[in-house]
Design an enzyme around this catalytic site. Structure first.
Site, PDB file in Angstrom:
ATOM      1  N   CYS A 135      -5.178   0.522  10.367  1.00  0.00           N
ATOM      2  CA  CYS A 135      -4.902   1.429   9.167  1.00  0.00           C
ATOM      3  C   CYS A 135      -6.521   1.674   8.584  1.00  0.00           C
ATOM      4  O   CYS A 135      -6.265   2.460   7.399  1.00  0.00           O
ATOM      5  CB  CYS A 135      -4.226   0.387   8.053  1.00  0.00           C
ATOM      6  SG  CYS A 135      -2.739   0.137   8.826  1.00  0.00           S
ATOM      7  N   HIS A 262      -6.198  -0.003  -1.373  1.00  0.00           N
ATOM      8  CA  HIS A 262      -5.336   0.122  -0.333  1.00  0.00           C
ATOM      9  C   HIS A 262      -3.826  -0.323  -0.775  1.00  0.00           C
ATOM     10  O   HIS A 262      -2.999   0.551  -0.101  1.00  0.00           O
ATOM     11  CB  HIS A 262      -5.525  -0.992   0.783  1.00  0.00           C
ATOM     12  CG  HIS A 262      -5.022  -1.114   2.219  1.00  0.00           C
ATOM     13  ND1 HIS A 262      -5.107   0.104   2.868  1.00  0.00           N
ATOM     14  CD2 HIS A 262      -4.265  -1.854   2.752  1.00  0.00           C
ATOM     15  CE1 HIS A 262      -4.454  -0.051   4.067  1.00  0.00           C
ATOM     16  NE2 HIS A 262      -4.024  -1.214   4.035  1.00  0.00           N
ATOM     17  N   THR A 266       2.511  -5.515   0.112  1.00  0.00           N
ATOM     18  CA  THR A 266       2.950  -6.401   0.812  1.00  0.00           C
ATOM     19  C   THR A 266       2.084  -7.789   0.148  1.00  0.00           C
ATOM     20  O   THR A 266       1.445  -7.537  -0.474  1.00  0.00           O
ATOM     21  CB  THR A 266       2.095  -6.429   2.255  1.00  0.00           C
ATOM     22  OG1 THR A 266       0.871  -6.626   2.214  1.00  0.00           O
ATOM     23  CG2 THR A 266       2.968  -5.347   3.016  1.00  0.00           C
ATOM     24  N   ALA A 268       0.545 -10.448   1.103  1.00  0.00           N
ATOM     25  CA  ALA A 268      -0.576 -10.991   1.830  1.00  0.00           C
ATOM     26  C   ALA A 268      -1.637  -9.649   1.217  1.00  0.00           C
ATOM     27  O   ALA A 268      -2.775 -10.370   0.481  1.00  0.00           O
ATOM     28  CB  ALA A 268      -0.801 -10.953   2.988  1.00  0.00           C
ATOM     29  N   GLU A 273      -6.665  -8.148  -1.906  1.00  0.00           N
ATOM     30  CA  GLU A 273      -7.146  -6.971  -2.530  1.00  0.00           C
ATOM     31  C   GLU A 273      -7.366  -7.218  -3.967  1.00  0.00           C
ATOM     32  O   GLU A 273      -8.453  -6.777  -4.538  1.00  0.00           O
ATOM     33  CB  GLU A 273      -6.519  -5.531  -2.196  1.00  0.00           C
ATOM     34  CG  GLU A 273      -7.236  -4.493  -2.780  1.00  0.00           C
ATOM     35  CD  GLU A 273      -6.692  -3.255  -2.176  1.00  0.00           C
ATOM     36  OE1 GLU A 273      -7.485  -1.992  -2.238  1.00  0.00           O
ATOM     37  OE2 GLU A 273      -5.761  -3.160  -1.981  1.00  0.00           O
ATOM     38  N   LYS A 291       0.299   4.803  -2.343  1.00  0.00           N
ATOM     39  CA  LYS A 291       1.284   4.690  -1.169  1.00  0.00           C
ATOM     40  C   LYS A 291       2.793   4.618  -1.802  1.00  0.00           C
ATOM     41  O   LYS A 291       3.682   4.704  -0.967  1.00  0.00           O
ATOM     42  CB  LYS A 291       1.117   3.139  -0.503  1.00  0.00           C
ATOM     43  CG  LYS A 291      -0.012   3.505   0.418  1.00  0.00           C
ATOM     44  CD  LYS A 291      -0.692   2.093   0.972  1.00  0.00           C
ATOM     45  CE  LYS A 291      -1.796   2.610   2.053  1.00  0.00           C
ATOM     46  NZ  LYS A 291      -2.975   2.579   1.463  1.00  0.00           N
ATOM     47  N   HIS A 296       2.613   4.670   3.315  1.00  0.00           N
ATOM     48  CA  HIS A 296       1.539   4.041   4.344  1.00  0.00           C
ATOM     49  C   HIS A 296       1.576   4.791   5.472  1.00  0.00           C
ATOM     50  O   HIS A 296       2.187   4.491   6.397  1.00  0.00           O
ATOM     51  CB  HIS A 296       1.895   2.641   4.554  1.00  0.00           C
ATOM     52  CG  HIS A 296       0.369   1.946   5.100  1.00  0.00           C
ATOM     53  ND1 HIS A 296      -0.858   2.567   5.600  1.00  0.00           N
ATOM     54  CD2 HIS A 296       0.199   0.558   5.193  1.00  0.00           C
ATOM     55  CE1 HIS A 296      -1.551   1.666   5.827  1.00  0.00           C
ATOM     56  NE2 HIS A 296      -1.223   0.501   5.838  1.00  0.00           N
ATOM     57  N   PHE A 352      -5.037  -4.469  10.201  1.00  0.00           N
ATOM     58  CA  PHE A 352      -4.750  -5.569  10.839  1.00  0.00           C
ATOM     59  C   PHE A 352      -6.274  -5.831  11.647  1.00  0.00           C
ATOM     60  O   PHE A 352      -6.916  -5.428  11.992  1.00  0.00           O
ATOM     61  CB  PHE A 352      -3.707  -5.455  12.328  1.00  0.00           C
ATOM     62  CG  PHE A 352      -2.362  -5.475  11.767  1.00  0.00           C
ATOM     63  CD1 PHE A 352      -1.957  -5.820  10.565  1.00  0.00           C
ATOM     64  CD2 PHE A 352      -1.360  -4.867  12.583  1.00  0.00           C
ATOM     65  CE1 PHE A 352      -0.665  -5.881   9.831  1.00  0.00           C
ATOM     66  CE2 PHE A 352       0.026  -4.556  11.866  1.00  0.00           C
ATOM     67  CZ  PHE A 352       0.333  -5.309  10.752  1.00  0.00           C
TER      68      PHE A 352
END
Length: 367
Positions: A135, A262, A266, A268, A273, A291, A296, A352
């Site tokens: 990403c 970003h 989610t 996590a 962030e 988003k 995304h 990731f």
């Protein structure tokens, strides 16, 4: 050192063309949709291009718009940098699913480099390179483009972020349990996850200032390598990328006026962030995620969100976040489109493997 100016940009998203996408982003519209016939026994909310054009046609129209809006006659003296997460995977899947066989799959059309090679055949670029860091792919392409222009290696660099949605990504994110069945709600306590989507973003960087130039003034990256799918919960990787971008731009944190987060929705990512933003900027800086509007778009996200920041700086408008009524933290979310003095905007991209990239864009005062 040469400066890296963004002199033209374009977007193709689930919302439509550049104008339609920016209208959606600045007016809190979403074109995400729910489907119950893709993943067995599960409803998911994702983003798909309208069926009017093929991915290749949208890619060409996006590049043509940049060329038409630029000072160039062609791309013969332009480096092409492409950031993508899946490359030609969607085309491979279509052959496999239609024929129930792998025999007619062309491996050359499967690679990450297929987008760059397709564009090179049509436009004859000076040279091409491809990036695949999930990403952060096109954000990293923008970072490298800035560095190459800064040292005088190239005068013109076209950065493309492009990803076509495919079953591999949908089922992969579903297996991780992070696909939402509703439009995502970044940073909100009731968030369910992300909306995987497809999109294309294109930005022309040059060493020449023009009337409506926006400068890519700072770029920073880090790799925390905490986990293959989850960010380091201490936020040290994100903090490092942001601080490196600030150092590269020779700016203090209090000089940044807006952050395009970003903000995937989610648990996590948002928690990490938010922690990074609060640690560096406190709670007053304006923040929003795009988003919920465009989804995304994976490897294309960095380029698309960079183009949104460019528009915010040109129009001196803060893009609002669709959902910000149930805040999990005390960040200063943009709830409605607002006029504001915006000198510098930060865009975050996190991926990731702990790959983190932050970009800073600034208003130009040259004439």
């Amino acid at each position: 050192m040469k400066k890296a100016y963004i002199n033209a940009s374009s977007i193709r998203s689930i919302c439509g063309d550049t104008k339609q996408t920016l209208d959606a982003v600045f007016n809190k519209k979403s074109f995400l949709a729910t489907f119950s016939d893709i993943v067995p026994n599960k409803t998911i909310c994702i983003g798909r291009f309208p069926d009017k054009s093929t991915f290749e046609e949208l890619l060409y129209s996006c590049v043509n718009e940049v060329l038409d809006g630029s000072n160039l006659q062609d791309f013969s003296n332009t480096l092409l940098l492409v950031g993508s997460s899946v490359g030609g995977m969607a085309e491979t899947e279509k052959i496999l699913f239609n024929e129930n066989s792998y025999e007619n799959i062309n491996i050359q059309r499967h690679t990450i480099n297929v987008i760059a090679s397709t564009l090179d055949k049509k436009y004859n670029f000076l040279s091409t390179r491809s990036f695949s860091t999930a990403c952060t792919s096109s954000a990293n392409a923008l970072k490298v483009a800035k560095e190459l222009i800064n040292v005088g290696a190239y005068k013109n660099i076209l950065v493309i972020g492009a990803d076509e949605i495919c079953s591999t990504t949908i089922f992969g994110f579903s297996a991780l349990g992070i696909l939402s069945d509703e439009i995502c709600t970044p940073f909100q306590s009731n968030r369910k996850g992300m909306n995987v989507s497809e999109g294309i973003g294109a930005l022309l960087l040059q060493n020449k200032f023009e009337k409506e130039s926006v400068e890519l003034i700072g770029a920073g990256a880090s790799s925390d390598a905490y986990h293959i799918a989850n960010p380091d919960p201490t936020a040290l990787g994100a903090i490092s990328a942001i601080n490196k971008a600030l150092h590269d731009a020779a700016l203090d944190s209090n000089q940044i006026d807006y952050i395009n987060a970003h903000g995937t929705g989610t648990q996590a990512n948002d928690t990490t962030e938010a922690k990074a933003i609060q640690t560096i900027f406190g709670e007053k800086i304006y923040v929003s995620s795009s988003k919920s509007n465009v989804g995304h778009t994976l490897g294309a996200a960095g380029a698309i969100e960079a183009a949104i920041c460019v528009e915010a700086l040109k129009k001196q408008l803060l893009p609002p976040q669709i959902y910000c009524d149930d805040n999990e933290n005390s960040l200063n979310y943009v709830d409605i489109v607002k006029e504001a003095k915006i000198e510098y905007a930060l865009s975050n991209s996190f991926a990731f493997g702990g790959n983190n990239t932050s970009l800073i864009f600034g208003v130009c005062h040259e004439n």
